[in-house]
Design a protein around this motif. Structure first.
Motif, PDB file in Angstrom:
ATOM      1  N   LEU A 104      50.439 -75.996 127.339  1.00 24.87           N
ATOM      2  CA  LEU A 104      51.879 -76.195 127.068  1.00 24.87           C
ATOM      3  C   LEU A 104      52.497 -74.877 126.576  1.00 24.87           C
ATOM      4  O   LEU A 104      53.572 -74.460 127.017  1.00 24.87           O
ATOM      5  CB  LEU A 104      52.047 -77.303 126.027  1.00 24.87           C
ATOM      6  CG  LEU A 104      53.440 -77.523 125.453  1.00 24.87           C
ATOM      7  CD1 LEU A 104      54.425 -77.943 126.541  1.00 24.87           C
ATOM      8  CD2 LEU A 104      53.403 -78.581 124.331  1.00 24.87           C
ATOM      9  N   ASP A 105      51.798 -74.225 125.676  1.00 27.23           N
ATOM     10  CA  ASP A 105      52.286 -72.976 125.063  1.00 27.23           C
ATOM     11  C   ASP A 105      52.571 -71.907 126.102  1.00 27.23           C
ATOM     12  O   ASP A 105      53.482 -71.088 125.960  1.00 27.23           O
ATOM     13  CB  ASP A 105      51.214 -72.462 124.087  1.00 27.23           C
ATOM     14  CG  ASP A 105      51.743 -71.385 123.141  1.00 27.23           C
ATOM     15  OD1 ASP A 105      51.046 -70.360 122.956  1.00 27.23           O
ATOM     16  OD2 ASP A 105      52.860 -71.552 122.612  1.00 27.23           O
ATOM     17  N   ALA A 106      51.815 -71.967 127.198  1.00 27.93           N
ATOM     18  CA  ALA A 106      51.943 -70.934 128.248  1.00 27.93           C
ATOM     19  C   ALA A 106      53.227 -71.117 129.059  1.00 27.93           C
ATOM     20  O   ALA A 106      53.711 -70.169 129.695  1.00 27.93           O
ATOM     21  CB  ALA A 106      50.730 -71.001 129.171  1.00 27.93           C
ATOM     22  N   VAL A 107      53.797 -72.315 129.029  1.00 23.57           N
ATOM     23  CA  VAL A 107      54.986 -72.571 129.893  1.00 23.57           C
ATOM     24  C   VAL A 107      56.241 -72.905 129.089  1.00 23.57           C
ATOM     25  O   VAL A 107      57.349 -72.804 129.613  1.00 23.57           O
ATOM     26  CB  VAL A 107      54.703 -73.707 130.909  1.00 23.57           C
ATOM     27  CG1 VAL A 107      53.614 -73.288 131.886  1.00 23.57           C
ATOM     28  CG2 VAL A 107      54.352 -75.025 130.222  1.00 23.57           C
ATOM     29  N   VAL A 108      56.080 -73.286 127.828  1.00 24.17           N
ATOM     30  CA  VAL A 108      57.264 -73.725 127.069  1.00 24.17           C
ATOM     31  C   VAL A 108      58.090 -72.505 126.629  1.00 24.17           C
ATOM     32  O   VAL A 108      57.548 -71.427 126.375  1.00 24.17           O
ATOM     33  CB  VAL A 108      56.822 -74.585 125.852  1.00 24.17           C
ATOM     34  CG1 VAL A 108      56.302 -73.723 124.709  1.00 24.17           C
ATOM     35  CG2 VAL A 108      57.949 -75.495 125.388  1.00 24.17           C
ATOM     36  N   GLN A 109      59.409 -72.658 126.631  1.00 22.21           N
ATOM     37  CA  GLN A 109      60.298 -71.544 126.243  1.00 22.21           C
ATOM     38  C   GLN A 109      61.062 -71.921 124.972  1.00 22.21           C
ATOM     39  O   GLN A 109      61.372 -73.105 124.765  1.00 22.21           O
ATOM     40  CB  GLN A 109      61.336 -71.306 127.349  1.00 22.21           C
ATOM     41  CG  GLN A 109      60.757 -71.009 128.729  1.00 22.21           C
ATOM     42  CD  GLN A 109      60.055 -69.658 128.783  1.00 22.21           C
ATOM     43  OE1 GLN A 109      60.462 -68.714 128.077  1.00 22.21           O
ATOM     44  NE2 GLN A 109      58.979 -69.567 129.547  1.00 22.21           N
ATOM     45  N   ALA A 110      61.414 -70.915 124.186  1.00 25.97           N
ATOM     46  CA  ALA A 110      62.329 -71.151 123.049  1.00 25.97           C
ATOM     47  C   ALA A 110      63.661 -71.645 123.601  1.00 25.97           C
ATOM     48  O   ALA A 110      64.052 -71.294 124.721  1.00 25.97           O
ATOM     49  CB  ALA A 110      62.535 -69.841 122.287  1.00 25.97           C
ATOM     50  N   PRO A 111      64.356 -72.560 122.889  1.00 32.61           N
ATOM     51  CA  PRO A 111      64.048 -73.080 121.556  1.00 32.61           C
ATOM     52  C   PRO A 111      63.337 -74.440 121.590  1.00 32.61           C
ATOM     53  O   PRO A 111      63.431 -75.214 120.651  1.00 32.61           O
ATOM     54  CB  PRO A 111      65.422 -73.212 120.930  1.00 32.61           C
ATOM     55  CG  PRO A 111      66.285 -73.660 122.074  1.00 32.61           C
ATOM     56  CD  PRO A 111      65.722 -72.997 123.317  1.00 32.61           C
ATOM     57  N   THR A 112      62.689 -74.766 122.714  1.00 31.85           N
ATOM     58  CA  THR A 112      62.041 -76.093 122.812  1.00 31.85           C
ATOM     59  C   THR A 112      61.065 -76.297 121.653  1.00 31.85           C
ATOM     60  O   THR A 112      60.210 -75.446 121.388  1.00 31.85           O
ATOM     61  CB  THR A 112      61.283 -76.222 124.150  1.00 31.85           C
ATOM     62  OG1 THR A 112      62.241 -76.080 125.217  1.00 31.85           O
ATOM     63  CG2 THR A 112      60.591 -77.582 124.258  1.00 31.85           C
ATOM     64  N   ILE A 113      61.178 -77.440 121.006  1.00 33.92           N
ATOM     65  CA  ILE A 113      60.299 -77.805 119.881  1.00 33.92           C
ATOM     66  C   ILE A 113      59.027 -78.449 120.439  1.00 33.92           C
ATOM     67  O   ILE A 113      59.095 -79.181 121.437  1.00 33.92           O
ATOM     68  CB  ILE A 113      61.025 -78.804 118.949  1.00 33.92           C
ATOM     69  CG1 ILE A 113      62.213 -78.120 118.250  1.00 33.92           C
ATOM     70  CG2 ILE A 113      60.077 -79.418 117.917  1.00 33.92           C
ATOM     71  CD1 ILE A 113      63.189 -79.102 117.588  1.00 33.92           C
TER      72      ILE A 113
END
Ligand SMILES: NC(=O)C1=CN([C@@H]2O[C@H](COP(=O)(O)OP(=O)(O)OC[C@H]3O[C@@H](n4cnc5c(N)ncnc54)[C@H](O)[C@@H]3O)[C@@H](O)[C@H]2O)C=CC1
Ligand SMILES: O=C(O)[C@@H](O)C(=O)[C@H](O)[C@@H](O)CO
Length: 319
Positions: A104-113
C-alpha cells in the motif's frame, strides 16, 4: 464525493464498506483474492437489502443508493487513487499485514490517510518503515461494527495530529463512536479490558467456582445491563458519591477481593483524585440522585428490551 479504499474484503472490510457508504462515501474494495471482492459485493448487497427491510439500515440513502456507492477493483492503485483514507482490513497475522501495508505504501499518495483495523498490533510496529507513516493510525472496530459502534483510534508517536482529528471526524460522520487513545499500548483499551474480564472468567470456571452458563450470566444479568449504557467508572460513581468515596466505602471489599488477584495500583492517590474530578465535572455530586433515577429508568427500558430478546427464537442452542 470523497472516496475511501478498503484493503482486504473479508468480514471487517465488508462491514467498513457498508458503514462508509451509509455516510455517503464512495467505497472501493480491494483484495488479493479477487473472489473475495466479488463475494463481498454480493454479500453487502444482500445485507443492505435485509437491513432496509428490518429498518436497521444506517444513513439517509436507500439500500440501492448505498450499494451504488460501493465498487470492487483488482488493482491496489485504483483502490487508493485519490482516496481520502484507506482502511486496512487484512488478516491479523503480522507478516501478512506488514506486507500488505508495504504494498500500500508504495502506491498511496499524500494526503491519503492509512487506517488499520488491527485488533492488537501497535501502530509504531506496523508503520515504522512506511514512507507515509506520519499519516498512519489504527482505527480498531469491534465486531460486529455495524451494531457495535466503538472505534479505538490509536496514533503512533509520529502520527500527525490532523490525522487523528480527521479520522475521528470521519468515524463520527459514519455514526461510529470513536475513542482517541493518547498513546499506543499493547491491546489498546477494549481488548485489555476484555481480556482481564476473560482471564477472571476462565479462572472462576477453572477453579470450579461457576460453570460456563452461570459465569456468563454474571455479565449478561449483572455487569452487562449497567455497562450497556454506563461505563465502569460512572457505574461506581453512582453506587457511591465519587471515586474517593467509592474507594473508602468499598475499600475492604476491593482489597480483600483484589488481594487474590494482584494489587489494585490505581485505587488511590493522584489517579483517584483525577478520576473523581473528571467524573464530578460531568456528573456533579448534587446531581447524583437525578442521574441514578435516569439510570434506573434506563435499566427498566433495558429490562423490557431484554424480555423481547429473550422471547426471540433461541436459534443456535442445543435443545
Ligand atoms: N473479526 C473480528 O471480529 C475483528 C477483526 N478485526 C481486525 O480486522 C482485520 C481483518 O479481520 P477479518 O476481516 O476478520 O479478516 P478476514 O480473514 O475475514 O479478511 C481478511 C481479508 O484480507 C485479504 N488479504 C490478505 N492479504 C491481503 C493483502 N495483502 N492485500 C489485500 N487483502 C488481503 C484476505 O484475502 C481476506 O479477504 C484484522 O486485523 C482483525 O484483527 C477487528 C475487530 C474485530
Ligand atoms: O472483540 C472484538 O470484536 C474486538 O476486540 C477484536 O478486535 C477481535 O474480535 C478480538 O476479539 C480479537 O482479539
Amino acid at each position: 464525493m470523497e472516496t475511501i479504499g478498503i484493503l482486504g474484503s473479508g468480514l471487517i472490510g465488508r462491514s467498513w464498506a457498508m458503514l462508509f457508504a451509509a455516510a455517503g462515501y464512495q467505497v472501493r474494495l480491494f483484495d488479493i483474492e479477487p473472489k473475495q471482492v466479488q463475494g463481498a459485493l454480493k454479500e453487502i448487497e444482500s445485507q443492505l437489502a435485509e437491513l432496509e427491510k428490518t429498518k436497521l439500515l444506517r444513513g439517509t440513502r436507500t439500500a440501492k443508493q448505498q450499494m451504488a456507492l460501493i465498487s470492487g477493483t483488482t488493482s491496489l492503485k485504483e483502490c487508493v487513487a485519490g482516496a481520502l483514507m484507506v482502511q486496512e482490513c487484512t488478516p491479523e497475522i503480522l507478516d501478512i499485514k506488514m506486507k500488505a501495508l508495504r504494498d500500500l505504501d508504495a502506491v498511496v499518495q499524500a494526503p491519503t490517510i492509512i487506517a488499520s483495523s488491527t485488533s492488537t498490533h501497535m501502530p509504531s510496529i506496523l508503520s515504522k518503515d512506511l514512507k507515509n507513516k506520519e499519516r498512519f493510525i489504527v482505527a480498531h472496530p469491534v465486531n460486529p461494527p455495524y451494531y457495535v459502534r466503538l472505534v479505538e483510534l490509536v496514533p503512533a508517536p509520529y502520527t500527525e495530529s490532523w490525522v487523528a482529528v480527521k479520522v475521528r471526524a470521519i468515524m463520527e460522520e459514519t455514526g461510529q463512536v470513536p475513542v482517541s487513545l493518547k498513546k499506543e499500548v499493547p491491546g489498546f483499551s477494549l481488548n485489555r479490558i476484555q481480556y482481564v474480564i476473560l482471564n477472571e472468567v476462565w479462572r472462576q470456571v477453572a477453579d470450579g467456582v461457576l460453570d460456563v452458563t452461570d459465569v456468563d450470566k454474571v455479565m449478561s444479568e449483572g455487569l452487562g445491563p449497567r455497562y450497556a449504557f454506563l461505563g465502569a467508572l460512572e457505574t461506581a460513581h453512582l453506587n457511591a458519591e465519587g471515586m474517593q468515596s467509592y474507594a473508602e466505602r468499598y475499600a475492604t471489599t476491593i482489597h480483600s477481593v483484589s488481594s487474590g488477584m494482584g494489587p489494585v495500583p490505581h485505587m488511590q492517590g493522584a489517579v483517584l483524585a483525577s478520576v473523581d474530578k473528571q467524573l464530578c465535572d460531568r456528573i456533579p455530586l448534587d446531581k447524583l440522585q437525578e442521574r441514578r433515577q435516569w439510570r434506573d429508568a434506563a435499566l427498566t427500558k433495558l429490562a423490557v428490551l431484554k424480555k423481547e430478546v429473550e422471547a426471540m427464537p433461541k436459534t443456535g442452542l442445543r435443545k
